[in-house]
Design a protein around this motif. Structure first.
Motif, short mmCIF file in Angstrom:
data_model
loop_
_atom_site.label_atom_id
_atom_site.label_comp_id
_atom_site.label_asym_id
_atom_site.label_seq_id
_atom_site.Cartn_x
_atom_site.Cartn_y
_atom_site.Cartn_z
N UNK A 57 63.79 3.50 50.11
CA UNK A 57 63.39 3.79 48.75
C UNK A 57 64.57 4.39 47.99
N UNK A 58 64.60 4.18 46.67
CA UNK A 58 65.69 4.75 45.87
C UNK A 58 65.37 6.20 45.53
N UNK A 59 66.30 6.85 44.83
CA UNK A 59 66.14 8.28 44.58
C UNK A 59 64.91 8.58 43.72
N UNK A 60 64.67 7.79 42.69
CA UNK A 60 63.50 8.05 41.85
C UNK A 60 62.21 7.89 42.63
N UNK A 61 62.16 6.89 43.49
CA UNK A 61 60.97 6.70 44.33
C UNK A 61 60.81 7.87 45.29
N UNK A 62 61.93 8.35 45.84
CA UNK A 62 61.87 9.49 46.76
C UNK A 62 61.35 10.73 46.05
N UNK A 63 61.82 10.96 44.82
CA UNK A 63 61.34 12.11 44.06
C UNK A 63 59.83 12.03 43.85
N UNK A 64 59.36 10.85 43.44
CA UNK A 64 57.92 10.69 43.21
C UNK A 64 57.11 10.87 44.49
N UNK A 65 57.63 10.39 45.61
CA UNK A 65 56.92 10.52 46.87
C UNK A 65 56.86 11.98 47.33
N UNK A 66 57.94 12.72 47.15
CA UNK A 66 57.92 14.14 47.51
C UNK A 66 56.84 14.86 46.72
N UNK A 67 56.76 14.58 45.42
CA UNK A 67 55.75 15.22 44.58
C UNK A 67 54.35 14.81 45.02
N UNK A 68 54.15 13.53 45.28
CA UNK A 68 52.81 13.05 45.69
C UNK A 68 52.38 13.68 47.01
N UNK A 69 53.28 13.68 47.99
CA UNK A 69 52.96 14.22 49.31
C UNK A 69 52.75 15.73 49.22
N UNK A 70 53.58 16.41 48.46
CA UNK A 70 53.41 17.85 48.29
C UNK A 70 52.06 18.20 47.71
N UNK A 71 51.65 17.47 46.69
CA UNK A 71 50.35 17.73 46.08
C UNK A 71 49.22 17.47 47.07
#
Length: 220
Positions: free
Chosen positions: A1-15
């Protein structure tokens, strides 16, 4: 995954972890290894209210290049990335929590107990594997990072690469190729700890574990 996708996934998983009680308050952190550095959740951030643009960005040497001030656990995460890179279970995402049943099992364990949990279910064997119980060190202690790296090397040499360790009295660190996959390891690990707390059971025997190795390629 690219950086933007990684950022979104971190936020989703964290929530998801926060809303389901795997983390509380500002405990826990998530990082992702990028091609040219790392993303990690900021220090004292609540995983339930992360913002993608505020995640900490670091270069390959661990120097911050963007975002809010990063969690002190980046040193431990970097050692996990380095130590696991040449094993059969390399890390691209690391998750640390203070999950209740896992910490409870650690509090009840012998301080020098080698592993946190016995192999009581097939899915624990297949999806998680061995979980070394790392002797207590204060949060952020470099000795803890070195002990984790040594455990990763030791189990890899024995032919049983690991995807998780338990920091005594603190919580688990789990890793996998993506945030979603790492979260799945954490979920299975915490569920096993919950079962062990509720109903301590006789572990699977060696013949049963060997069958899981042969049929499902379990690392155990």
């Amino acid at each position: 995954m690219n950086e933007n996708e990684a950022r979104d996934e971190i936020v989703r998983v964290g929530r998801s972890l926060f809303e389901r009680g795997y983390v509380h308050a500002t405990a826990g952190n998530i990082s992702v290894r990028l091609e040219d550095g790392f993303l990690i959740t900021p220090t004292d951030a609540c995983l339930g209210t992360l913002a993608p643009e505020r995640l900490t960005r670091l270069d390959l040497q661990g120097r911050q290049t963007g975002g809010d001030r990063g969690s002190k656990t980046i040193a431990l995460h970097r050692r996990i990335y380095e130590a696991s890179a040449e094993t059969a279970a390399p890390a691209r995402c690391v998750i640390h929590t203070h999950s209740t049943h896992l910490v409870a099992c650690s509090l009840r364990a012998d301080p020098v107990q080698a592993e946190l949990l016995p192999p009581i279910t097939p899915y624990f064997v297949m999806k998680v594997g061995h979980v070394p119980h790392i002797t207590y060190h204060r949060p952020g202690a470099p000795e803890a990072a070195e002990a984790v790296a040594q455990a990763i090397a030791r189990y890899a040499q024995a032919g049983s690469p690991i995807r998780a360790v338990m920091l005594a009295r603190l919580g688990p660190n789990v890793w996998h190729e993506t945030p979603a996959a790492a979260m799945a390891v954490l979920e299975e690990l915490e569920e096993t700890a919950r079962l062990w707390t509720l109903a301590p059971a006789t572990p699977l025997n060696e013949a049963q574990i060997d069958e899981l190795r042969r049929i499902f390629n379990a690392f155990w």
